[in-house]
Design a protein around this motif. Structure first.
Motif: not given
Length: 133
Positions: A60-75
């Motif tokens: 139940n989360i989402g967002g823009d490209a930067i949020a996706l990168i942060q989520r997937e790369n844990k960065c």
């Protein structure tokens, strides 16, 4: 004391679908729709190209490209920007790519004034670019 205004950069144009393709690989065409793209083995993860957003129904989360990168790369945010640079998204970060080097020199044109003195030179390269000196 002098304050310098920072240039505010709008990161919303970064194409989430392109970021997702780099992170996840090709989309699952059988489960995808034009306005909702899904990727194999990601369960409830969808990318909405028209909205330029992603959403994970499982978390139940989402967002823009930067949020996706942060989520997937844990960065961190800064590390996400570095990832974007490393993957060719500089133009979305308000940065210019390194200037292209000219091709091989084809010829040099010498421009002279009325007395015959060379005023300046222009180099022509095989990629049809020119350099003045």
């Amino acid at each position: 004391m002098t304050f310098v205004a920072e240039k505010k950069i709008d990161y919303s144009p970064i194409p989430v679908i392109e970021v997702a393709r780099i992170l996840f690989g090709p989309e699952n065409r059988q489960r995808s729709k034009p306005n909702e793209v899904r990727f194999p083995d990601l369960g409830g993860m969808t990318v909405h190209p028209g909205k330029n957003k992603w959403f994970c129904h499982t978390e139940n989360i989402g967002g823009d490209a930067i949020a996706l990168i942060q989520r997937e790369n844990k960065c961190t945010f800064k590390e996400a920007l570095d990832w974007l640079r490393a993957n060719g998204f500089e133009k979305y970060l308000g940065e210019q790519s390194a200037p292209k080097k000219p091709g091989a020199l084809v010829t040099t044109y010498h421009y002279r004034d009325a007395s015959g003195t060379v005023v300046y030179h222009v180099d022509r390269y095989d990629d049809k670019s020119f350099g003045q000196w």
